[in-house]
Design a protein around this motif. Structure first.
Motif, PDB file in Angstrom:
ATOM      1  N   ALA B 189       0.831  -1.212   0.070  1.00 36.51           N
ATOM      2  CA  ALA B 189       0.229  -0.004   0.071  1.00 36.51           C
ATOM      3  C   ALA B 189       0.742   1.271   0.053  1.00 36.51           C
ATOM      4  CB  ALA B 189      -0.989  -0.162   1.269  1.00 36.51           C
ATOM      5  N   HIS B 190       2.129   1.117   0.278  1.00 37.98           N
ATOM      6  CA  HIS B 190       2.923   2.127   0.304  1.00 37.98           C
ATOM      7  C   HIS B 190       3.670   2.490  -1.027  1.00 37.98           C
ATOM      8  CE1 HIS B 190       3.014   1.522   4.760  1.00 37.98           C
ATOM      9  NE2 HIS B 190       3.478   2.899   4.940  1.00 37.98           N
ATOM     10  N   ASN B 191       3.487   1.459  -1.840  1.00 39.39           N
ATOM     11  CA  ASN B 191       3.886   1.656  -3.338  1.00 39.39           C
ATOM     12  C   ASN B 191       5.364   1.537  -3.342  1.00 39.39           C
ATOM     13  OD1 ASN B 191       3.159   1.556  -5.933  1.00 39.39           O
ATOM     14  ND2 ASN B 191       2.230   3.362  -6.051  1.00 39.39           N
ATOM     15  N   PRO B 192       6.204   0.541  -2.981  1.00 40.22           N
ATOM     16  CA  PRO B 192       7.398   0.420  -2.886  1.00 40.22           C
ATOM     17  C   PRO B 192       7.816   0.068  -4.426  1.00 40.22           C
ATOM     18  CG  PRO B 192       6.636  -1.645  -2.053  1.00 40.22           C
ATOM     19  CD  PRO B 192       5.476  -0.603  -2.250  1.00 40.22           C
ATOM     20  N   ALA B 193       9.199   0.511  -4.545  1.00 37.03           N
ATOM     21  CA  ALA B 193       9.988   0.204  -5.656  1.00 37.03           C
ATOM     22  C   ALA B 193       9.828  -1.373  -6.143  1.00 37.03           C
ATOM     23  CB  ALA B 193      11.236   0.487  -5.611  1.00 37.03           C
ATOM     24  N   TYR B 194       9.883  -2.107  -5.060  1.00 40.87           N
ATOM     25  CA  TYR B 194       9.958  -3.654  -5.549  1.00 40.87           C
ATOM     26  C   TYR B 194       9.618  -4.333  -4.191  1.00 40.87           C
ATOM     27  CZ  TYR B 194      11.850  -8.210  -6.631  1.00 40.87           C
ATOM     28  OH  TYR B 194      11.866  -9.554  -6.885  1.00 40.87           O
ATOM     29  N   LEU B 195       8.959  -5.362  -4.194  1.00 40.03           N
ATOM     30  CA  LEU B 195       8.440  -6.094  -3.147  1.00 40.03           C
ATOM     31  C   LEU B 195       8.233  -7.561  -3.827  1.00 40.03           C
ATOM     32  CD1 LEU B 195       5.157  -5.333  -1.018  1.00 40.03           C
ATOM     33  CD2 LEU B 195       5.550  -7.832  -1.672  1.00 40.03           C
ATOM     34  N   ALA B 196       8.771  -8.261  -2.916  1.00 40.41           N
ATOM     35  CA  ALA B 196       8.719  -9.799  -3.193  1.00 40.41           C
ATOM     36  C   ALA B 196       8.515 -10.761  -1.983  1.00 40.41           C
ATOM     37  CB  ALA B 196       9.907 -10.255  -3.906  1.00 40.41           C
ATOM     38  N   THR B 197       7.781 -11.987  -2.140  1.00 38.40           N
ATOM     39  CA  THR B 197       8.029 -12.705  -1.019  1.00 38.40           C
ATOM     40  C   THR B 197       8.838 -14.059  -1.480  1.00 38.40           C
ATOM     41  OG1 THR B 197       5.992 -13.869  -2.083  1.00 38.40           O
ATOM     42  CG2 THR B 197       5.620 -11.999  -0.343  1.00 38.40           C
ATOM     43  N   CYS B 198       9.445 -14.533  -0.217  1.00 39.67           N
ATOM     44  CA  CYS B 198      10.350 -15.624  -0.778  1.00 39.67           C
ATOM     45  C   CYS B 198      10.182 -16.604   0.435  1.00 39.67           C
ATOM     46  CB  CYS B 198      11.896 -15.363  -0.772  1.00 39.67           C
ATOM     47  SG  CYS B 198      12.139 -13.748  -1.767  1.00 39.67           S
ATOM     48  N   SER B 199      10.989 -17.873   0.342  1.00 40.81           N
ATOM     49  CA  SER B 199      10.705 -18.923   1.223  1.00 40.81           C
ATOM     50  C   SER B 199      12.135 -19.558   1.374  1.00 40.81           C
ATOM     51  CB  SER B 199       9.719 -19.943   0.720  1.00 40.81           C
ATOM     52  OG  SER B 199       9.776 -20.990   1.190  1.00 40.81           O
ATOM     53  N   ALA B 200      12.374 -19.981   2.515  1.00 38.57           N
ATOM     54  CA  ALA B 200      13.633 -20.709   2.919  1.00 38.57           C
ATOM     55  C   ALA B 200      13.677 -21.938   2.010  1.00 38.57           C
ATOM     56  CB  ALA B 200      13.513 -20.933   4.368  1.00 38.57           C
ATOM     57  N   SER B 201      12.609 -22.517   1.533  1.00 42.80           N
ATOM     58  CA  SER B 201      12.672 -23.644   0.775  1.00 42.80           C
ATOM     59  C   SER B 201      13.021 -23.445  -0.648  1.00 42.80           C
ATOM     60  CB  SER B 201      11.253 -24.138   1.071  1.00 42.80           C
ATOM     61  OG  SER B 201      11.141 -24.609   2.102  1.00 42.80           O
ATOM     62  N   TYR B 202      13.040 -22.187  -0.839  1.00 42.14           N
ATOM     63  CA  TYR B 202      13.582 -21.885  -2.534  1.00 42.14           C
ATOM     64  C   TYR B 202      14.416 -20.795  -2.363  1.00 42.14           C
ATOM     65  CZ  TYR B 202       9.098 -24.105  -3.038  1.00 42.14           C
ATOM     66  OH  TYR B 202       7.806 -24.860  -3.081  1.00 42.14           O
ATOM     67  N   GLU B 258       5.672  -5.176  -8.804  1.00 38.28           N
ATOM     68  CA  GLU B 258       6.676  -3.919  -9.599  1.00 38.28           C
ATOM     69  C   GLU B 258       5.887  -3.080 -10.118  1.00 38.28           C
ATOM     70  OE1 GLU B 258      10.597  -5.080 -11.307  1.00 38.28           O
ATOM     71  OE2 GLU B 258       9.625  -6.862 -11.309  1.00 38.28           O
ATOM     72  N   ASP B 259       5.865  -1.858 -10.022  1.00 37.76           N
ATOM     73  CA  ASP B 259       5.122  -0.908 -10.626  1.00 37.76           C
ATOM     74  C   ASP B 259       3.422  -1.242 -10.287  1.00 37.76           C
ATOM     75  OD1 ASP B 259       7.247   0.375 -11.909  1.00 37.76           O
ATOM     76  OD2 ASP B 259       7.057  -1.166 -13.628  1.00 37.76           O
ATOM     77  N   GLY B 260       3.294  -1.640  -9.251  1.00 38.31           N
ATOM     78  CA  GLY B 260       1.955  -1.792  -8.808  1.00 38.31           C
ATOM     79  C   GLY B 260       1.317  -3.405  -9.282  1.00 38.31           C
ATOM     80  N   GLN B 261       2.215  -3.858 -10.117  1.00 40.08           N
ATOM     81  CA  GLN B 261       1.675  -5.185 -10.619  1.00 40.08           C
ATOM     82  C   GLN B 261       2.211  -6.554  -9.901  1.00 40.08           C
ATOM     83  OE1 GLN B 261      -0.595  -5.439 -13.154  1.00 40.08           O
ATOM     84  NE2 GLN B 261      -0.662  -3.422 -12.813  1.00 40.08           N
ATOM     85  N   MET B 262       1.242  -7.241  -9.496  1.00 35.45           N
ATOM     86  CA  MET B 262       1.701  -8.599  -8.850  1.00 35.45           C
ATOM     87  C   MET B 262       1.885  -9.599  -9.768  1.00 35.45           C
ATOM     88  SD  MET B 262      -0.564 -10.401  -5.901  1.00 35.45           S
ATOM     89  CE  MET B 262      -0.107 -12.047  -5.482  1.00 35.45           C
ATOM     90  N   LYS B 263       3.018 -10.455  -9.510  1.00 34.91           N
ATOM     91  CA  LYS B 263       3.234 -11.534 -10.456  1.00 34.91           C
ATOM     92  C   LYS B 263       3.544 -12.655  -9.583  1.00 34.91           C
ATOM     93  CE  LYS B 263       7.000 -11.667 -12.695  1.00 34.91           C
ATOM     94  NZ  LYS B 263       8.112 -11.040 -13.772  1.00 34.91           N
ATOM     95  N   LEU B 264       2.962 -13.863  -9.767  1.00 40.90           N
ATOM     96  CA  LEU B 264       3.289 -14.981  -9.143  1.00 40.90           C
ATOM     97  C   LEU B 264       4.897 -15.414  -9.711  1.00 40.90           C
ATOM     98  CD1 LEU B 264       0.185 -16.985  -8.669  1.00 40.90           C
ATOM     99  CD2 LEU B 264       1.161 -15.790  -6.891  1.00 40.90           C
ATOM    100  N   SER B 265       5.652 -15.912  -8.611  1.00 41.98           N
ATOM    101  CA  SER B 265       6.804 -16.396  -9.025  1.00 41.98           C
ATOM    102  C   SER B 265       6.693 -17.905  -9.177  1.00 41.98           C
ATOM    103  CB  SER B 265       7.989 -16.104  -8.042  1.00 41.98           C
ATOM    104  OG  SER B 265       7.672 -14.741  -7.053  1.00 41.98           O
ATOM    105  N   GLY B 266       7.905 -18.533  -9.914  1.00 40.56           N
ATOM    106  CA  GLY B 266       7.741 -19.898 -10.306  1.00 40.56           C
ATOM    107  C   GLY B 266       7.108 -20.771  -9.523  1.00 40.56           C
ATOM    108  N   PRO B 267       7.491 -21.191  -8.185  1.00 46.55           N
ATOM    109  CA  PRO B 267       6.758 -22.310  -7.371  1.00 46.55           C
ATOM    110  C   PRO B 267       5.571 -22.226  -7.285  1.00 46.55           C
ATOM    111  CG  PRO B 267       9.041 -21.760  -6.527  1.00 46.55           C
ATOM    112  CD  PRO B 267       8.828 -20.809  -7.653  1.00 46.55           C
TER     113      PRO B 267
END
Ligand SMILES: Cc1ncc(C[n+]2csc(CCOP(=O)(O)OP(=O)(O)O)c2C)c(N)n1
Ligand code: SF4
Ligand SMILES: [Mg+2]
Lengths: 403, 316
Positions: B189-202, B258-267
């Motif tokens: 909601a703060h519109n960061p330059a980049y946001l990602a979620t990650c997991s210790a398993s990947y 990125e740029d407000g667009q959410m994109k699911l990552s590989g897994p």
């Protein structure tokens, strides 16, 4: 030396910070400090001052930015008052424990609850034991000079320095003062170099968990534990008294002003009665002293310029020939007495001459301090010969109560 | 070309080109940035990502770390497990301290990356004000929140990100009553330059997201789920399995914004093609901390996941 400027105390502080070439400014507005923040942001935005201005969202973060910048070897500055200072409290201890040379102006104001935007010293007094050096300025000129000298002191001792000046009495009044030329300041205050600055080329882990006992590092060199670090902070803070005197002499050579870095006595030489006070109150007493002298009373006022480290022996020696010492102050240790009074009492204990001591609490939350009432209370204390019990004499007396 | 061993399905050729440049165990640098042996518990999810994350970040970094398991992991004075410069700071001030370090780097004319690395408590609870301020000011830093879903350093107390129903030492017997806060959404909601979620398993997904973050100006926020055997009540060998199950059940999603667009990552993206995901019960039953959950609570959780994924299938 520039011609005399007539400006507010807050602008005087901002001008000193500009001259000191502080490079990272982070501050959060609070009355009566706000104009310092505004002035610095104006100087930076207009390009008159070359620094980063970080508009933080709180005082805790203001001090955090200063801690981050100083740890990376860049000279920071912030200013605050009252609840802002208290909101920083955790960070104050952190900055001191991390031995960071941060300078901060504290524009003294009463603490809530209830809210008060007016002056007293309780904000600074409440942070007395945070490990910061605490300087008190009496007028605009001292705001400028003490702030400049504070940067030198902080960087030589690696102890953060608070320059206190009275909210409204100094922050918002206009008085003449001079500022040194930038070249003079540069000669006096070299660029900040920090040998432990965060640098990927020489990685160091700063402020890591430190165990109770000393421990060997990977090169088998014994390194102190927590208590040893605290001992060093204390010892070096004690040495800071001397360093502050030397800095004052250097400053005098360059700028021609100074000479009273620790105590500033006024007509104290032959005084039987000595008033002790900090900040603008000490200057207010000069008129009182003059009038009492006219009345034939041998009175003087001794301004205390540095509260922590406490210059106990210097004060005690200065009070050796006094018969009565009256401590007037705007802050107290609740449930006991004025904080300064208690300190002066303990400073005198090891000395052969222990004058009679009197403690007066004045001006809390901006309660007016009419010069007339100072005159009357000092005079009464001078001429009274009624015998009080030791316990009575040791209680603080409140001046100007409206109960 | 499928370097991560993952079944990516990107349409855009440039993305595929970037993908092919992605890191695999074959080309991951062998250089280590931490010393062997540290104070993390065995099986610590954080320690996996810390080691791999440093490989992505490289040497020109300064770390800012509040009190947390990471503080201890990085070493106790005068011995450091990390080879990186670290500024330990107070609990609430991580993002503001990083701001100060970044401001100093700017003054010194250095590009050194400032990396704040904090726990979920240090991020979502006590540190959220400073982080929100840094986001609003668009500070040029990387902020990594490792989420082990409780205050582990102080002995497993509930945090803002502890899931509903979880047993912690401050939510004993019946588990945490309240739902967790969605920190990535608050950050988004703060519109960061980049946001990602990650997991210790990947870990390589994290690695490459960091590589990307390094190239972006502004505040880059990475939220990493790091299973914690003592806090979650599982065997040390289960860390990676649990993290993977969180993703495969659709509970914890890997994505980028990125740029407000959410994109699911590989897994996680791979799951879009599936008509049904592994039931969340599998994930919950692996951990003692979920023992207090009733069947009804689990069903509600499952329904929420199903609904979320129905939404994803419509969107992506
Ligand atoms: C101001 C303050 N309050 C409380 C603490 C105690 N404390 C230290 S670490 C911690 C929990 C950290 O939790 P989290 O950020 O999730 O990191 P984790 O320990 O789980 O790795 C707490 C409560 C502290 N150090 N400072
Ligand atoms: S308590 Fe959990 S997060 Fe902390 S070191 Fe151990 S496994 Fe890692
Ligand atoms: Mg945690």
């Amino acid at each position: 030396m520039s011609d005399a400027i007539i400006e507010s105390g807050n602008v005087a502080a901002a001008m000193a910070v500009q001259l000191a070439r502080a490079e990272v400014i982070a501050a959060y507005p609070i009355t009566p400090q706000t104009p310092v923040t505004e002035k610095l942001s104006e100087l930076i935005t207009s390009g008159e001052m070359d620094a980063e201005y970080v508009a933080v969202e709180s005082e805790h973060s203001a001090m955090a930015v200063c801690i981050g910048a100083a740890s990376a070897g860049v000279r920071p500055f912030t200013a605050t008052s009252s609840n802002g200072l208290l909101y920083m409290s955790e960070q104050l201890h952190w900055a001191a424990g991390a031995r960071l040379p941060i300078v901060m102006c504290v524009v003294n104001r009463g603490i809530g609850a209830p809210w008060s935007v007016w002056n007293d010293h309780q904000d600074a007094i409440s942070q007395r034991d945070a490990g910061w050096i605490q300087i008190f300025a009496k007028d605009h000129q001292e705001i400028v000079d003490s702030t400049l000298k504070a940067f030198r002191l902080a960087e030589l001792t690696h102890i953060p320095v608070m320059v206190n000046y009275d909210g409204y009495y100094l922050s918002h009044t206009y008085m003449p003062f001079e500022t040194p030329e930038p070249e003079q300041v540069d000669a006096f205050l070299p660029t900040f170099e920090y040998k432990h600055a965060l640098n990927p080329e020489r990685p160091e882990s700063l402020n890591t968990v430190t165990l109770p006992d000393a421990r060997r590092d990977v090169k088998s060199i014994q390194r102190g534990g927590y208590m040893d670090l605290r001992h060093n902070l204390h010892e070096e803070m004690r040495l800071a008294i001397k360093v502050w005197q030397e800095i004052d002499q250097e400053f005098q050579k360059v700028c021609g002003r100074g000479g009273a870095p620790i105590i500033d006595p006024y007509r104290c030489d032959d005084a039987d009665f000595v008033v002790v006070a900090m900040g603008s109150l000490a200057n207010q007493f000069r008129d009182v002293v003059d009038r009492l002298r006219d009345d034939g009373l041998k009175v003087g006022v001794l301004a205390l310029q540095i509260y922590r480290p406490f210059p106990n022996s210097i004060i005690a020696e200065a009070l050796q020939s006094a018969k009565h010492v009256m401590v007037y102050e705007k802050g107290l240790s609740y449930g006991y007495q004025g904080a300064l009074y208690g300190d002066i009492k303990s400073a005198l204990y090891p000395y052969p001459s222990r004058p009679c001591l009197h403690n007066f609490i004045v001006g809390l939350g901006g309660r007016g301090i009419p010069t007339e009432s100072l005159f009357q209370t000092v005079k009464t204390a001078c001429v009274q010969d009624e015998q009080m019990s030791p316990a009575q004499a040791d209680e603080p007396r409140w001046i100007g109560l409206q109960l | 070309m499928n370097p991560g061993g993952l079944d990516y399905n990107y349409e855009d050729w440039t993305t595929i080109m970037n993908m092919t440049a992605k890191t695999s165990v074959l080309n991951l640098t062998q250089e280590e940035f931490i010393y062997p042996g540290n104070r993390a518990c065995s099986g610590c999810g954080l320690s996996i990502l810390y080691r791999i994350g440093l490989k992505a970040l490289g040497r020109d970094c300064i770390f800012v770390v509040p009190p947390s398991c990471l503080t201890v992991m990085q070493g106790l004075f005068p011995i450091a497990a990390t080879q990186m410069p670290v500024l330990n700071c107070t609990f609430a001030s991580t993002a503001a301290i990083a701001t100060g370090v970044r401001a100093a780097m700017k003054r010194l004319g250095r590009d050194t990356q400032v990396v704040a690395w904090a726990g979920d408590g240090g991020t979502s609870d006590i540190g959220i004000q400073a982080l929100s301020g840094a986001l609003e000011r668009v500070e040029d830093i990387i902020y990594i929140c490792y989420d082990n879903e409780a205050y582990m350093n102080t002995g497993v107390q509930r945090s803002g990100t502890t899931p509903q129903g979880t047993l912690t030492t401050t939510t004993p017997l019946s588990g945490k009553a309240e739902a967790s806060k969605n920190i990535p959404a608050i950050i988004a909601a703060h519109n960061p330059a980049y946001l990602a979620t990650c997991s210790a398993s990947y870990p390589l997904d994290f690695h490459d997201k960091l590589l990307k973050a390094k190239e972006i100006k502004g505040l880059k926020y990475l939220h990493i789920q790091t299973p914690c055997p003592p806090g979650w009540g599982c065997e040390e060998r289960m860390t990676v399995e649990i993290g993977r199950t969180a993703v495969e059940t659709g509970l914890f999603d890997l994505y980028e914004i990125e740029d407000g667009q959410m994109k699911l990552s590989g897994p996680s993206q791979k799951l879009l093609g599936k008509t049904s995901l592994r039931p969340v019960r599998e994930y919950l039953e692996m951990q003692v901390r979920f023992k207090a959950l009733s069947d009804e609570q689990i069903n509600v959780m499952q329904a929420e996941i199903d609904q979320k994924w129905a939404g994803y299938r419509d969107t992506f």
